[in-house]
Design a protein around this motif. Structure first.
Motif: not given
Ligand code: EPU
Length: 439
Positions: A265-269, A271-276, A313-315
């Protein structure tokens, strides 16, 4: 009044188990109004919002028992007086999620009088889509003296479109889904919220004898049934609690392990954390076989020393959750460069910005977006925020800041995090709950 005193600068390490999801528990508790038999929910966190929902169900003729000492944290709900249908302003104003009794009351008791929740610190928060859904199912709904007054002799299945200017509605979908379980015929909810808490509710309802399919997708189909039965059910782990502690680890350059983490349930987070530059990887639990269930994994969080700036971007789900926006803003204050956060669910949900500025963050807000110039060392300050997730963002900032941060109005955090200070202490943070004069 309780506050958190945080001596920042400690790297987090150690292990914590993620508890059951508040935002799943609340609609699931309301769904127990759909049956006269006991509903037993496990892993229900010990939170002020759960106490408020228990009190509300009490006024609606339910006997509620929450065994917070039991490791399973079971909460049992049994309807003893089905004649009640009033959700009073005094309780609803404390907790907006009280609106989720509307659908179950209407379906089971044929009427409901629920106080209009009104706005809150994160925005206007209208309930037009909830009302549209109840009307589509054949209920007569009026607004009288600040109350939603709804009647229906028989609810009928219908096509209901739940898309609004900011996407679907999570609790609106929960309300229509619950009401439709006992309606005559088939209901098709289009533009339904896809949040995992909706899928969790559907699983509970189906265990009670309902016929719900498609939950977790934008089209949910509910075939009405005559009656629902009691059941026992374990609620899903809290993805927002998990995301908050993952970012608490990252902001201190720590390395922690979290059990019962709903990775799926955390895929979007993630994804961003990997980029960070933050890695979250499943690991084997102590002496146990690796858990295949991507909703209940043990994971290790590790981060690079240099954090990269990103755009967020929150969605609506599966997009980046608005409930983690304040926390990632605190984290991005430590990144090496300019990040941009745009809030597309609650465009005014930025109560934490002014407080982060007081801690030395370099932020510029332009409407629904905030530009973050990272790599500034945050400095401790007394802060407060009148919203649960904004307060969580400030706690994270306090963990990274130099000096002693006082986060006031901890009662907001107690609404959504079960003993946050205990979790962070166990992970090595220097944080204490202290009593301070109200600010
Ligand atoms: N909206 C409408 N009309 C409606 C309902 C909603 O225009 O009738 C708008 C809202 O104003 C917002 C958007 O639609 O812009 C989404 O709101 P939604 O109805 O989905 O929010 P909610 O169901 O009231 C739940 C969570 C919130 C979370 C939001 C969005 C619970 C108890 N609450 O609220 O959680 O932020 O979904 O994901 O599930 C929190 O836990 O801190 C929290 C605020």
């Amino acid at each position: 009044m309780d506050a958190f005193e945080i001596h920042g600068g400690r790297r987090l390490s150690g292990r914590w188990r993620i508890g059951g999801a508040k935002n799943s528990a609340l609609p699931l508790m309301a769904a127990s109004l759909l049956t006269d038999e006991p509903v037993v929910l496990s892993d229900v966190p010990n939170l002020v919002d759960i106490t408020n929902m228990s009190a509300l169900l009490g006024t609606l003729g339910c006997h509620v028992e929450h065994d917070t000492q039991d490791p399973d944290q079971t909460l049992t709900i049994e309807v003893t007086d089905p004649s009640q249908y009033l959700a009073e302003y005094d309780i609803v104003r404390r907790m907006r999620a009280s609106i989720c009794v509307l659908g179950p009351l209407l379906a089971r008791r044929g009427r409901a009088r629920v106080s209009m929740p009104g706005g809150c610190n994160i925005g206007d928060r209208p309930v037009d889509l909830h009302i549209r859904g109840m009307r589509a199912l054949g209920a007569e709904v009026n607004l009288e003296e600040g109350y939603i007054v709804a009647h229906a002799t028989h609810l009928r299945g219908a096509r209901v479109f739940l898309g609004g200017p900011f996407g679907s509605t999570v609790l609106g979908t929960a309300n229509v889904m619950c009401a439709a379980t006992l309606a005559q015929g088939t209901t098709v909810i289009e533009s339904a919220a896809c949040e995992p808490e909706i899928a969790d509710l559907a699983t509970l309802l189906n265990q009670m004898g309902a016929r719900v399919s498609g939950a977790g997708t934008p089209r949910v189909v509910v075939d009405g049934v005559e009656r629902l039965a009691g059941t026992r059910y374990t609620i899903m782990p809290d993805r927002i609690e998990a995301g908050t502690y993952i970012m608490a680890s990252a902001i201190t350059n720590g390395s922690i392990e979290l059990e019962n983490c709903p990775m799926d349930a955390l895929s979007a987070l993630l994804d961003r954390l990997e980029a960070i530059g933050v890695d979250v990887e499943p690991v084997q639990s102590d002496g146990q076989a690796p858990v295949d269930d991507r909703f209940r994994q043990t994971v290790r969080v590790a981060s690079k020393r240099r954090l990269e700036p990103v755009q967020v971007v929150t969605q609506p789900y599966p997009g980046f959750p608005t409930d983690l926006q304040a926390q990632i803003m605190a984290l991005l204050c430590q990144a090496d460069g300019n990040s941009l956060i745009t809030e597309k669910i609650f465009p005014d949900r930025f109560l934490h910005v002014a407080e982060l500025l007081r801690m030395g963050a370099n932020l510029i807000r332009l409407g629904p977006s905030v530009l973050i110039s990272g790599s500034r060392q945050l400095s401790a300050a007394p802060v407060m925020a009148s919203d649960l997730r904004a307060s969580a963002g400030l706690v994270l900032a306090g963990l990274a800041a130099q000096g002693t941060t006082l986060v006031n109005r901890v009662y907001h955090l107690d609404r959504g995090y079960d003993r946050m200070e205990l979790a962070l202490q166990k992970l090595g943070a220097d944080i204490q709950r202290v009593d301070r004069p109200a600010v």
